[in-house]
Design an enzyme around this catalytic site. Structure first.
Site: not given
Ligand code: F6P
Length: 280
Positions: A60, A84, A86, A121, A129, A146, A172, A211, A213
């Site tokens: 965005d 993105t 997200d 655990r 997100g 869960e 569980k 990160h 992800q």
């Molecule tokens: O806006 C996308 C996003 O992946 C968010 O989910 C996350 O909080 C953010 O970017 C992380 O950004 P940066 O890499 O700048 O910390």
């Protein structure tokens, strides 16, 4: 664009990059582009290099900036591709990065489940997100979590504890709660602390995936969709289209005006929430 750092790209400029995460362009959020002076510099640099069309890849923030720029400088045409992790843009079923991120999160949670099961655990796993729970929802369902806590719906801690208690009674030997970082009750650390004060049956651990992800080898679906969207964006520019984001809806390429793509956050699918609830 602001620094006038242009490089002509040939077909071989993009050879051997399809398997990479990140960006070879090294483009990123820009404070300068948020100012009229910064945008003027960008415009002058573009004009002096005879550039009149841009494909903007982002979320965005990117499309808000692209829209302002196009209104100020009407001789520059911009088309967008949604990029993105997200998946929170209106006008597309998928954003580039999302499928890879959910698979990375799923694999990481699978690994965490091994140790959770081995040692009885309760794990709170935080996924990315800031404003959207799509990663949490998909990764949570795919790993049999869960509970999945997302910014789009209010988190009820008492209810969460009831779910965990019933899981414990049903023998569980481990529990996974997936938390989107932007959840209204706080991140995984805060929620784990509150739950830990009242629910002591399991040893509680917190894991923040962070990160990991945002990088790594893109999935097959990602590469195919990104290739389709990139080609569609260039074709659209050549066709005279402007001010729109390319998306894929029901496997078809579509276009959505920038202001709609970024102003409207797509709603969380009720069915997904139901699936997560039933399988918890
Ligand atoms: O806006 C996308 C996003 O992946 C968010 O989910 C996350 O909080 C953010 O970017 C992380 O950004 P940066 O890499 O700048 O910390």
């Amino acid at each position: 664009m602001i620094e006038g750092d242009f490089k002509e790209m040939k077909p071989n400029s993009v050879s051997n990059i399809i398997q990479l995460g990140g960006t070879i362009l090294r483009s990123a959020r820009s404070k300068d582009f948020q100012t009229p002076e910064g945008r003027r510099k960008a415009y002058e640099n573009l004009r002096s290099h005879n550039i009149d069309g841009i494909v903007a890849i982002g979320g965005d923030g990117t499309f808000t900036g692209a829209n302002v720029f196009m209104q100020e400088y009407t001789d520059i045409a911009i088309m967008g591709c949604p990029g993105t992790i997200d998946n929170d843009l209106f006008g597309t079923d998928y954003t580039i990065g999302y499928d890879t991120a959910i698979n990375t999160a799923m694999n990481a949670i699978d690994n965490i489940k091994d140790t959770a099961n081995a040692h009885d655990r309760l794990f709170f796993v935080e996924v990315m997100g800031r404003d959207a729970g799509f990663i949490a929802m998909r990764a949570g369902i795919a790993t049999g979590a869960e509970a999945v806590l997302i910014p789009e719906s209010r988190t009820d801690i008492e209810n969460l504890i009831k779910t965990l208690e019933s899981n414990y009674k049903n023998k569980k030997n481990a529990c996974i709660v997936v938390v989107a970082e932007g959840d209204d009750a706080g991140g995984a650390l805060k929620i784990a602390e509150i739950v830990g004060q009242k629910f002591k049956e399991y040893e509680i651990k917190v894991s923040i995936l962070g990160h990991i992800q945002r990088g790594g080898r893109p999935t097959c679906m990602e590469r195919v969709r990104a290739s389709r969207m990139g080609i569609a964006a260039v074709k659209a520019l050549l066709n005279g289209d402007r001010g729109r984001m390319i998306g894929i809806i029901n496997e078809h390429i579509v276009q959505t005006p920038f202001e709609m793509a970024c102003k409207t956050h797509p709603p969380m699918d009720d069915e997904m929430q139901e699936v997560a609830r039933i399988l918890s």
